[in-house]
Design a protein around this motif. Sequence first.
Motif, PDB file in Angstrom:
ATOM      1  N   LEU A 144       4.197   4.628  -5.592  1.00 30.03           N
ATOM      2  CA  LEU A 144       2.951   5.264  -6.017  1.00 30.03           C
ATOM      3  C   LEU A 144       1.992   5.398  -4.843  1.00 30.03           C
ATOM      4  O   LEU A 144       1.337   6.436  -4.665  1.00 30.03           O
ATOM      5  CB  LEU A 144       2.298   4.443  -7.131  1.00 30.03           C
ATOM      6  N   MET A 145       1.930   4.357  -4.011  1.00 30.63           N
ATOM      7  CA  MET A 145       1.055   4.388  -2.844  1.00 30.63           C
ATOM      8  C   MET A 145       1.507   5.454  -1.845  1.00 30.63           C
ATOM      9  O   MET A 145       0.679   6.140  -1.226  1.00 30.63           O
ATOM     10  CB  MET A 145       1.018   3.015  -2.177  1.00 30.63           C
ATOM     11  N   LEU A 146       2.805   5.617  -1.687  1.00 26.51           N
ATOM     12  CA  LEU A 146       3.321   6.644  -0.780  1.00 26.51           C
ATOM     13  C   LEU A 146       2.978   8.041  -1.286  1.00 26.51           C
ATOM     14  O   LEU A 146       2.629   8.932  -0.510  1.00 26.51           O
ATOM     15  CB  LEU A 146       4.832   6.481  -0.610  1.00 26.51           C
TER      16      LEU A 146
ATOM     17  N   LYS B 134       9.727   6.322   4.659  1.00 25.78           N
ATOM     18  CA  LYS B 134       8.664   7.235   4.218  1.00 25.78           C
ATOM     19  C   LYS B 134       7.294   6.785   4.732  1.00 25.78           C
ATOM     20  O   LYS B 134       6.464   7.623   5.091  1.00 25.78           O
ATOM     21  CB  LYS B 134       8.657   7.342   2.691  1.00 25.78           C
ATOM     22  N   ALA B 135       7.084   5.480   4.768  1.00 24.30           N
ATOM     23  CA  ALA B 135       5.807   4.970   5.280  1.00 24.30           C
ATOM     24  C   ALA B 135       5.663   5.288   6.762  1.00 24.30           C
ATOM     25  O   ALA B 135       4.582   5.674   7.238  1.00 24.30           O
ATOM     26  CB  ALA B 135       5.708   3.472   5.038  1.00 24.30           C
TER      27      ALA B 135
ATOM     28  N   ILE C  52       2.084  -1.147   3.957  1.00 22.04           N
ATOM     29  CA  ILE C  52       3.444  -1.088   3.402  1.00 22.04           C
ATOM     30  C   ILE C  52       4.459  -1.549   4.444  1.00 22.04           C
ATOM     31  O   ILE C  52       5.351  -2.347   4.161  1.00 22.04           O
ATOM     32  CB  ILE C  52       3.767   0.342   2.934  1.00 22.04           C
ATOM     33  N   ILE C  53       4.320  -1.055   5.689  1.00 24.98           N
ATOM     34  CA  ILE C  53       5.266  -1.391   6.757  1.00 24.98           C
ATOM     35  C   ILE C  53       5.228  -2.880   7.084  1.00 24.98           C
ATOM     36  O   ILE C  53       6.249  -3.489   7.423  1.00 24.98           O
ATOM     37  CB  ILE C  53       4.966  -0.538   8.009  1.00 24.98           C
ATOM     38  N   SER C  54       4.055  -3.487   6.962  1.00 22.51           N
ATOM     39  CA  SER C  54       3.952  -4.923   7.244  1.00 22.51           C
ATOM     40  C   SER C  54       4.780  -5.749   6.268  1.00 22.51           C
ATOM     41  O   SER C  54       5.191  -6.871   6.576  1.00 22.51           O
ATOM     42  CB  SER C  54       2.490  -5.368   7.190  1.00 22.51           C
ATOM     43  N   LYS C  55       5.040  -5.181   5.094  1.00 20.32           N
ATOM     44  CA  LYS C  55       5.828  -5.883   4.080  1.00 20.32           C
ATOM     45  C   LYS C  55       7.273  -5.393   4.023  1.00 20.32           C
ATOM     46  O   LYS C  55       8.186  -6.167   3.722  1.00 20.32           O
ATOM     47  CB  LYS C  55       5.169  -5.721   2.701  1.00 20.32           C
TER      48      LYS C  55
END
Length: 361
Positions: free
Chosen positions: A234-236, A267-268, A258-261
């Motif tokens: 959803l965030m993407l 996509k991020a 997102i990438i940190s997790k």
Amino acid sequence: MEELATKLLAEGIQKKVVSPGKGELSTFPDGTKVIFHYRSSLCDGTVLDDSRTMGGRSKPMELILGKKFKLAVWERVIATMREGEVADFTCDVKHTALYPLVSQSLRNISAGKDPLEGQRHCCGIAQIHSHHSLGHCDLDQLQANPQPLVFTLELMEVLTPGSFRLDIWAMTDEEKLEVVPQIHVEGNTLYKKGDVKEAAEKYHNAIACLKSLQMKERPGDEGWIKLDLMITPLMLNYCQCKLIQGQYYEVLDHCSSIISKYEDNMKAYFKRAKAHAAVWNETEARADFAKVVELDPSLGPSVAKELRAMEERIRSKEKEEKGRYKSLFSYDSNAPATVTTVSSRVPLEVSSNLGPCPYNL
């Protein structure tokens, strides 16, 4: 009405009718939806919040009675109003202690943010005593020194239970989990139709819904991770809308989170790369585009296209800047002999639609 006013006064609430409403006073059973404008002020007249101007737009508050809204006094005073009525309610400190937290959420919503952003994982009373900044000086001061407040309310509409679709925030946890996939589909449909703004709002609502559930879980636990995996797509989608709307720094923030997790979320990386390119972060954009190809080699042609577009923009900007320097230092033989000093501290003027200059001057 005098009897109601007397009861309110005994509870530490003073009511002053500014403009009378119409019709009979509703019974306001639990589940009633009330729509109203509000203005919150200190007793000296200093305005804290105004629903007619927050976020640069006029959007009334919507409240479902009986759902244990954090600022219970609003439910109490609304129940004394008729439709169309405008009234001032001066409320004692015992009714206003939680207002800084409520205001923070309302301000987040008006700015298109998560309403719970900036709030710690604890109850409202605990947050009051945590000395944690709310991100707004006026709210920090009010939290440190609680005081009576004046709420000016205008009751726009009263909807009886069952006569309207329940808002997400008023749903039970089970209802929220059931409705999120539906909202996701509605957002996708709006996006395909080109209604990016409305699609972004749908995605945002679904994210806020899931984050309200995530706040009840301990970070890192199975339930928290499960909800986070639902939030990520959803965030993407939300970030894709923000890319189109030109909100590049918001995209950078969300994609970096997102990438940190999830370090392998292609996509991020792709969306962050495009945002970096849009704000002249060439080195970062190239690094993210390279990561995209590493994660999914089939996207090589798409990445190459994005890189060519970025390079073309850079060449165009360099040409534009050279032209400016040339005109700045051009010599006019007919002009008096003067020396022009250009301070190295003055940055180049950059076109507002292209973002900050990529060079260190």
